[in-house]
Design a protein around this motif. Structure first.
Motif, PDB file in Angstrom:
ATOM      1  N   ASP A   1     -57.737 -28.595 -53.470  1.00  0.00           N
ATOM      2  CA  ASP A   1     -58.930 -29.453 -53.344  1.00  0.00           C
ATOM      3  C   ASP A   1     -59.186 -29.781 -51.881  1.00  0.00           C
ATOM      4  OD1 ASP A   1     -59.246 -29.549 -56.100  1.00  0.00           O
ATOM      5  OD2 ASP A   1     -58.148 -31.449 -56.296  1.00  0.00           O
ATOM      6  N   VAL A   2     -60.460 -29.896 -51.548  1.00  0.00           N
ATOM      7  CA  VAL A   2     -60.834 -30.387 -50.227  1.00  0.00           C
ATOM      8  C   VAL A   2     -60.647 -31.903 -50.245  1.00  0.00           C
ATOM      9  CG1 VAL A   2     -62.683 -30.632 -48.548  1.00  0.00           C
ATOM     10  CG2 VAL A   2     -62.481 -28.515 -49.877  1.00  0.00           C
ATOM     11  N   ILE A   3     -59.812 -32.406 -49.347  1.00  0.00           N
ATOM     12  CA  ILE A   3     -59.504 -33.840 -49.334  1.00  0.00           C
ATOM     13  C   ILE A   3     -60.105 -34.547 -48.118  1.00  0.00           C
ATOM     14  CG2 ILE A   3     -57.445 -33.635 -50.747  1.00  0.00           C
ATOM     15  CD1 ILE A   3     -55.799 -33.725 -48.148  1.00  0.00           C
ATOM     16  N   GLY A   4     -60.764 -33.796 -47.261  1.00  0.00           N
ATOM     17  CA  GLY A   4     -61.365 -34.403 -46.090  1.00  0.00           C
ATOM     18  C   GLY A   4     -61.776 -33.339 -45.096  1.00  0.00           C
ATOM     19  N   ALA A   5     -62.146 -33.794 -43.926  1.00  0.00           N
ATOM     20  CA  ALA A   5     -62.536 -32.893 -42.859  1.00  0.00           C
ATOM     21  C   ALA A   5     -62.217 -33.559 -41.531  1.00  0.00           C
ATOM     22  CB  ALA A   5     -64.016 -32.563 -42.944  1.00  0.00           C
ATOM     23  N   GLU A   6     -62.033 -32.731 -40.524  1.00  0.00           N
ATOM     24  CA  GLU A   6     -61.840 -33.266 -39.185  1.00  0.00           C
ATOM     25  C   GLU A   6     -62.858 -32.625 -38.253  1.00  0.00           C
ATOM     26  OE1 GLU A   6     -57.874 -32.528 -37.850  1.00  0.00           O
ATOM     27  OE2 GLU A   6     -58.000 -30.381 -38.155  1.00  0.00           O
ATOM     28  N   ALA A   7     -63.354 -33.401 -37.319  1.00  0.00           N
ATOM     29  CA  ALA A   7     -64.329 -32.910 -36.355  1.00  0.00           C
ATOM     30  C   ALA A   7     -63.587 -32.381 -35.135  1.00  0.00           C
ATOM     31  CB  ALA A   7     -65.279 -34.030 -35.947  1.00  0.00           C
ATOM     32  N   LEU A   8     -63.994 -31.207 -34.688  1.00  0.00           N
ATOM     33  CA  LEU A   8     -63.358 -30.571 -33.537  1.00  0.00           C
ATOM     34  C   LEU A   8     -64.431 -30.211 -32.518  1.00  0.00           C
ATOM     35  CD1 LEU A   8     -61.146 -28.026 -35.516  1.00  0.00           C
ATOM     36  CD2 LEU A   8     -60.424 -30.223 -34.617  1.00  0.00           C
ATOM     37  N   ILE A   9     -64.117 -30.349 -31.262  1.00  0.00           N
ATOM     38  CA  ILE A   9     -65.012 -29.899 -30.196  1.00  0.00           C
ATOM     39  C   ILE A   9     -64.358 -28.669 -29.580  1.00  0.00           C
ATOM     40  CG2 ILE A   9     -66.027 -30.433 -27.971  1.00  0.00           C
ATOM     41  CD1 ILE A   9     -66.248 -33.287 -28.818  1.00  0.00           C
ATOM     42  N   ARG A  10     -65.108 -27.607 -29.586  1.00  0.00           N
ATOM     43  CA  ARG A  10     -64.594 -26.343 -29.024  1.00  0.00           C
ATOM     44  C   ARG A  10     -65.463 -25.895 -27.884  1.00  0.00           C
ATOM     45  NH1 ARG A  10     -63.072 -23.357 -34.647  1.00  0.00           N
ATOM     46  NH2 ARG A  10     -61.332 -24.696 -35.083  1.00  0.00           N
TER      47      ARG A  10
ATOM     48  N   VAL B   1     -63.406 -28.716 -14.550  1.00  0.00           N
ATOM     49  CA  VAL B   1     -63.786 -27.675 -15.510  1.00  0.00           C
ATOM     50  C   VAL B   1     -64.475 -28.301 -16.717  1.00  0.00           C
ATOM     51  CG1 VAL B   1     -62.842 -25.975 -17.130  1.00  0.00           C
ATOM     52  CG2 VAL B   1     -62.042 -26.015 -14.773  1.00  0.00           C
ATOM     53  N   LEU B   2     -63.919 -29.395 -17.231  1.00  0.00           N
ATOM     54  CA  LEU B   2     -64.517 -30.062 -18.381  1.00  0.00           C
ATOM     55  C   LEU B   2     -65.882 -30.658 -18.041  1.00  0.00           C
ATOM     56  CD1 LEU B   2     -61.388 -31.811 -19.900  1.00  0.00           C
ATOM     57  CD2 LEU B   2     -62.648 -29.877 -20.853  1.00  0.00           C
ATOM     58  N   LYS B   3     -66.002 -31.245 -16.867  1.00  0.00           N
ATOM     59  CA  LYS B   3     -67.287 -31.809 -16.440  1.00  0.00           C
ATOM     60  C   LYS B   3     -68.334 -30.710 -16.329  1.00  0.00           C
ATOM     61  CE  LYS B   3     -69.424 -34.364 -12.674  1.00  0.00           C
ATOM     62  NZ  LYS B   3     -69.237 -34.949 -11.347  1.00  0.00           N
ATOM     63  N   TYR B   4     -67.967 -29.581 -15.755  1.00  0.00           N
ATOM     64  CA  TYR B   4     -68.880 -28.448 -15.602  1.00  0.00           C
ATOM     65  C   TYR B   4     -69.309 -27.924 -16.972  1.00  0.00           C
ATOM     66  CZ  TYR B   4     -70.688 -23.948 -13.987  1.00  0.00           C
ATOM     67  OH  TYR B   4     -71.480 -22.861 -13.737  1.00  0.00           O
ATOM     68  N   ALA B   5     -68.361 -27.794 -17.900  1.00  0.00           N
ATOM     69  CA  ALA B   5     -68.669 -27.310 -19.251  1.00  0.00           C
ATOM     70  C   ALA B   5     -69.593 -28.287 -19.970  1.00  0.00           C
ATOM     71  CB  ALA B   5     -67.386 -27.106 -20.045  1.00  0.00           C
ATOM     72  N   LEU B   6     -69.379 -29.585 -19.788  1.00  0.00           N
ATOM     73  CA  LEU B   6     -70.232 -30.587 -20.417  1.00  0.00           C
ATOM     74  C   LEU B   6     -71.656 -30.509 -19.869  1.00  0.00           C
ATOM     75  CD1 LEU B   6     -70.300 -32.958 -22.392  1.00  0.00           C
ATOM     76  CD2 LEU B   6     -69.624 -34.436 -20.503  1.00  0.00           C
ATOM     77  N   GLU B   7     -71.779 -30.351 -18.557  1.00  0.00           N
ATOM     78  CA  GLU B   7     -73.101 -30.234 -17.938  1.00  0.00           C
ATOM     79  C   GLU B   7     -73.853 -29.010 -18.441  1.00  0.00           C
ATOM     80  OE1 GLU B   7     -72.184 -30.209 -13.789  1.00  0.00           O
ATOM     81  OE2 GLU B   7     -71.972 -32.399 -13.681  1.00  0.00           O
ATOM     82  N   ARG B   8     -73.140 -27.954 -18.767  1.00  0.00           N
ATOM     83  CA  ARG B   8     -73.765 -26.702 -19.224  1.00  0.00           C
ATOM     84  C   ARG B   8     -73.867 -26.621 -20.744  1.00  0.00           C
ATOM     85  NH1 ARG B   8     -73.392 -21.986 -15.598  1.00  0.00           N
ATOM     86  NH2 ARG B   8     -73.354 -20.929 -17.597  1.00  0.00           N
ATOM     87  N   ASN B   9     -73.568 -27.709 -21.445  1.00  0.00           N
ATOM     88  CA  ASN B   9     -73.628 -27.752 -22.913  1.00  0.00           C
ATOM     89  C   ASN B   9     -72.806 -26.636 -23.548  1.00  0.00           C
ATOM     90  OD1 ASN B   9     -75.320 -30.036 -23.081  1.00  0.00           O
ATOM     91  ND2 ASN B   9     -77.069 -28.745 -22.561  1.00  0.00           N
ATOM     92  N   GLU B  10     -71.605 -26.443 -23.057  1.00  0.00           N
ATOM     93  CA  GLU B  10     -70.744 -25.366 -23.548  1.00  0.00           C
ATOM     94  C   GLU B  10     -69.837 -25.799 -24.695  1.00  0.00           C
ATOM     95  OE1 GLU B  10     -68.730 -23.918 -20.076  1.00  0.00           O
ATOM     96  OE2 GLU B  10     -70.474 -22.772 -19.417  1.00  0.00           O
ATOM     97  N   PHE B  11     -69.918 -27.064 -25.096  1.00  0.00           N
ATOM     98  CA  PHE B  11     -69.100 -27.530 -26.206  1.00  0.00           C
ATOM     99  C   PHE B  11     -69.865 -27.400 -27.513  1.00  0.00           C
ATOM    100  CE2 PHE B  11     -67.176 -29.989 -22.685  1.00  0.00           C
ATOM    101  CZ  PHE B  11     -65.883 -29.525 -22.813  1.00  0.00           C
ATOM    102  N   GLN B  12     -69.131 -27.151 -28.572  1.00  0.00           N
ATOM    103  CA  GLN B  12     -69.720 -27.021 -29.897  1.00  0.00           C
ATOM    104  C   GLN B  12     -68.916 -27.878 -30.864  1.00  0.00           C
ATOM    105  OE1 GLN B  12     -69.538 -23.048 -31.398  1.00  0.00           O
ATOM    106  NE2 GLN B  12     -70.716 -23.513 -33.204  1.00  0.00           N
ATOM    107  N   LEU B  13     -69.625 -28.672 -31.673  1.00  0.00           N
ATOM    108  CA  LEU B  13     -68.986 -29.505 -32.679  1.00  0.00           C
ATOM    109  C   LEU B  13     -68.838 -28.687 -33.961  1.00  0.00           C
ATOM    110  CD1 LEU B  13     -67.958 -32.273 -33.678  1.00  0.00           C
ATOM    111  CD2 LEU B  13     -70.332 -32.789 -34.306  1.00  0.00           C
ATOM    112  N   VAL B  14     -67.628 -28.629 -34.485  1.00  0.00           N
ATOM    113  CA  VAL B  14     -67.372 -27.935 -35.750  1.00  0.00           C
ATOM    114  C   VAL B  14     -66.529 -28.837 -36.636  1.00  0.00           C
ATOM    115  CG1 VAL B  14     -67.535 -25.596 -34.803  1.00  0.00           C
ATOM    116  CG2 VAL B  14     -65.341 -26.749 -34.829  1.00  0.00           C
ATOM    117  N   TYR B  15     -66.628 -28.617 -37.929  1.00  0.00           N
ATOM    118  CA  TYR B  15     -65.844 -29.382 -38.894  1.00  0.00           C
ATOM    119  C   TYR B  15     -64.858 -28.446 -39.570  1.00  0.00           C
ATOM    120  CZ  TYR B  15     -69.333 -32.946 -38.157  1.00  0.00           C
ATOM    121  OH  TYR B  15     -70.147 -33.883 -37.583  1.00  0.00           O
ATOM    122  N   GLN B  16     -63.654 -28.905 -39.720  1.00  0.00           N
ATOM    123  CA  GLN B  16     -62.598 -28.129 -40.372  1.00  0.00           C
ATOM    124  C   GLN B  16     -62.154 -28.872 -41.619  1.00  0.00           C
ATOM    125  OE1 GLN B  16     -59.589 -26.448 -37.855  1.00  0.00           O
ATOM    126  NE2 GLN B  16     -58.001 -26.922 -39.342  1.00  0.00           N
TER     127      GLN B  16
END
Length: 65
Positions: A56-65, A32-47
């Motif tokens: 205060d904002v003290i940092g951010a984390e990168a998430l792949i959804r 499932v993950l390989k198929y999603a990667l091939e179809r560019n179904e992941f999105q990088l977001v920052y939280q």
């Protein structure tokens, strides 16, 4: 295989149904993950990471959804 190898030469180990189920679930997830990667179904977001005391904002984390 790894359990049998740990126990020495000329041994065998029977797999259980729970280990077979885990293996099948792992293979399905990998496909499932390989198929999603091939179809560019992941999105990088920052939280933002917020300090609850100062708001205060003290940092951010990168998430792949």
């Amino acid at each position: 295989m790894y359990v049998a190898k740990r126990n020495g030469r000329n041994t065998y180990e029977m797999s259980s149904s729970s280990s077979n189920e885990r293996m099948i679930k792992t293979i399905i997830m990998e496909n499932v993950l390989k198929y999603a990667l091939e179809r560019n179904e992941f999105q990088l977001v920052y939280q933002s990471l917020i300090d609850l005391k100062t708001s205060d904002v003290i940092g951010a984390e990168a998430l792949i959804r």
